[in-house]
Design an enzyme around this catalytic site. Structure first.
Site, mmCIF file in Angstrom:
data_model
loop_
_atom_site.group_PDB
_atom_site.id
_atom_site.type_symbol
_atom_site.label_atom_id
_atom_site.label_comp_id
_atom_site.label_asym_id
_atom_site.label_seq_id
_atom_site.Cartn_x
_atom_site.Cartn_y
_atom_site.Cartn_z
ATOM 1 N N GLU A 290 4.031 62.110 61.061
ATOM 2 C CA GLU A 290 5.139 62.021 60.108
ATOM 3 C C GLU A 290 6.250 61.117 60.647
ATOM 4 O OE1 GLU A 290 8.269 65.115 57.919
ATOM 5 O OE2 GLU A 290 7.256 65.671 59.790
ATOM 6 N N LYS A 354 6.435 63.106 49.950
ATOM 7 C CA LYS A 354 6.580 64.533 50.163
ATOM 8 C C LYS A 354 7.243 65.145 48.932
ATOM 9 C CE LYS A 354 8.239 67.931 53.539
ATOM 10 N NZ LYS A 354 9.007 68.154 54.791
ATOM 11 N N CYS A 407 4.352 67.646 56.792
ATOM 12 C CA CYS A 407 5.118 68.658 57.527
ATOM 13 C C CYS A 407 4.859 70.054 56.970
ATOM 14 C CB CYS A 407 6.596 68.300 57.522
ATOM 15 S SG CYS A 407 7.602 69.295 58.652
#
Length: 533
Positions: A290, A354, A407
């Site tokens: 990430e 995301k 994440c």
């Protein structure tokens, strides 16, 4: 046991409060990296006896009982979440000059909020409380509702759900593929609370028998499923795709230093271009963690050219990056936490943003209010990140499709959409360097592993400082790197497995289990009231 149960029931004041907190804290030992699942037997047995003391007699009526059990559940939850989430404070120490003042909020404030759900769980259980095995069902129902609410209220934070305490090894993870994390949490509470019956005798034989059968079924199903795992995967289409996971171990303070961007970029490239071990195929896909790309790629053609120089013909780089988007004249750009696929020509051939952002980390809820009192995002990004509208599959020219979870998106089973059924593999990229060498990365990794079991897909997990791993559809680690081990993993993407998982069936099983627990608790409660009256 009867004498001990009696003493616990009769505790009052600060002693009762302290034991409730301690009971919750003991339960945190069931979580990674310790994984001592038997700790929950102590934790929930004590909670049942404390609940017995809070619900004894009928003086004060419904609201007094509700208040008493709510406070008890809140204290239990506070102990559990402080002991299980204290490591969150480490993220604030990365930039201690600016955020050290907020350390108590992370270590105690968030647990105090999350404990409200366990307070509600105990209060719901208190309404249906009785003196037999029905009170175990009532507690299971209460915690099932509490954990369900915790998974989505205020964007949700289902970290360390009770079910994770009964799955320290792959054999004990397989049940999640049938009943889901919510259903397994309810069944786990019933099992863990069963020893309390030994101390009070009433309903002991029936309650222990049910708990033993549930636990035996949990273990038996896991053993059966793993026994046929290799044959099941062999029967599924195999994917002849080799992958390299890069674990660069870049210190978070260094990542935040803009002057070191080029050096960090070159470190990733050096690891990516290292020759494979003897006899190992050249990687087709290289994965970076990430926000590993330290540039806005659409604004830095030199970085894309440098990537093209390093990649060999046909190779693809999948990397986490910040994506910028023009928001219109006179307005600052929007930023997204994204993942890119880049081919050997330096062209971006796929991307996904995301969708579920981290509150106070990537965006600021109630921004005007918090800014007015001097509170900002932990991640230094003007205006914070913007959430993506949808999660997109990343499909490579070879036909292999990655379902990206960035994440902590990997902790939300309910957010895995039907698109995952079209994917070849789950891809979880993350940067857990914020949390140092603490339980946080171990807990995060365990939750990501369970997503593989639920979906029947292999999992590729690449983390900046660990834990990076290739996990098969049964939650077994094929190969991996531990925390702070700077290296690469060369592996292949294996085949999938038959999965019973989908959103509809999981929710159906959750509410069927809840209905069963309610019936047991309600019937037991009615019998208890008849005996008392």
């Amino acid at each position: 046991m009867e004498r001990l149960a009696g003493k616990v029931m009769l505790l009052w004041g600060w002693q009762r409060a302290l034991l409730a907190i301690a009971a919750g804290a003991i339960g945190a030992l069931a979580l990674p990296p310790v994984g001592f699942f038997a700790a929950f037997f102590v934790s929930f047995t004590l909670l049942v006896w404390l609940m017995d003391g809070s619900t004894a007699g009928s003086e004060g009526g419904f609201f007094r009982r509700f208040r008493s059990t709510f406070i008890l559940g809140w204290l239990f939850g506070f102990g559990y979440f402080v002991a299980g989430l204290w490591w969150l404070g480490n993220a604030l120490l990365v930039d201690s000059d600016e955020f050290a003042w907020a350390l108590p909020l992370a270590v105690f404030g968030l647990p105090a909020y999350l404990a409200l759900f366990y307070g509600l769980a105990a209060a719901i259980a208190g309404i249906l409380w009785s003196d037999g095995l029905g009170r175990l069902a009532a507690l299971s129902l209460g915690f099932g509702i509490g954990e369900w609410l915790r998974s989505f209220i205020l964007t949700g934070f289902p970290w360390n759900t009770i079910a994770y305490g009964i799955m320290p090894i792959p054999m004990m993870m397989q049940s999640a593929g049938i009943v889901g994390i919510g259903g397994l949490s309810m069944l786990a509470v019933f099992i863990f609370a069963a020893p309390a019956l030994i101390g009070t005798r009433k309903g002991m034989v029936g309650g222990l028998a049910i708990a033993v059968l549930l636990f035996a079924a949990h273990l038996g199903y896991g053993a059966w499923r793993l026994h046929g795992a290799d044959a099941m995967m062999a029967a599924r289409p195999q994917q002849d795709v080799s992958v390299r996971l890069v674990q660069p171990v870049i210190d978070q303070a260094r990542k935040m230093d803009n002057s070191d961007r080029v050096a960090i970029f070159e470190e990733h490239l050096a690891l990516s271009s290292a020759p494979p071990s003897e006899g190992v195929k050249r990687p087709d896909v290289i994965v970076w963690p990430e926000t590993s790309l330290p540039f806005i790629l659409t604004q830095n053609q030199d970085a894309l050219a440098r990537i093209a120089d390093v990649l060999q013909d046909g190779q693809v780089l999948i990397a986490g990056a910040v994506r910028a988007e023009d928001a219109g004249p006179g307005r600052p750009p929007r930023y997204y936490n994204s993942v890119y696929a880049i081919d050997s020509q330096g062209q971006i051939i796929g991307a996904s943003d995301k969708v579920h952002l981290t509150p106070f980390g990537e965006y600021l809820p109630y921004e005007d209010f918090f800014n007015s009192i001097g509170v900002g995002n932990v991640v230094d990004m003007p205006g914070g990140y913007t959430a993506g509208s949808r999660r997109s599959l990343i499909t490579l020219p070879s036909g292999v499709s990655f379902y990206p979870l960035i994440c902590y998106e990997a902790i939300f089973p309910d957010e895995i959409s039907l698109e995952a059924e079209k994917a070849s593999v789950i891809l979880n990229i993350t940067n857990d360097a914020w949390f140092g060498i603490t339980p946080g990365p171990y807990q995060h990794f365990q939750q990501a592993r369970v997503r593989a079991i639920e979906t029947g897909l292999p999992l590729i997990r690449d983390a900046n400082n660990g834990i990076s791993a290739v996990v098969d559809p049964f939650g077994r680690i094929s190969t991996g790197l531990d925390l702070n081990h700077k290296s690469v993993i060369d592996s292949t993407i294996g085949g999938g497995a038959v999965s019973h998982w989908n959103n509809f069936s999981r929710q159906t099983h959750l509410w069927l289990i809840a209905a069963a627990m309610f019936l047991i608790a309600a019937i037991s409660r009615q019998g208890f009231k008849s005996r008392v009256n």
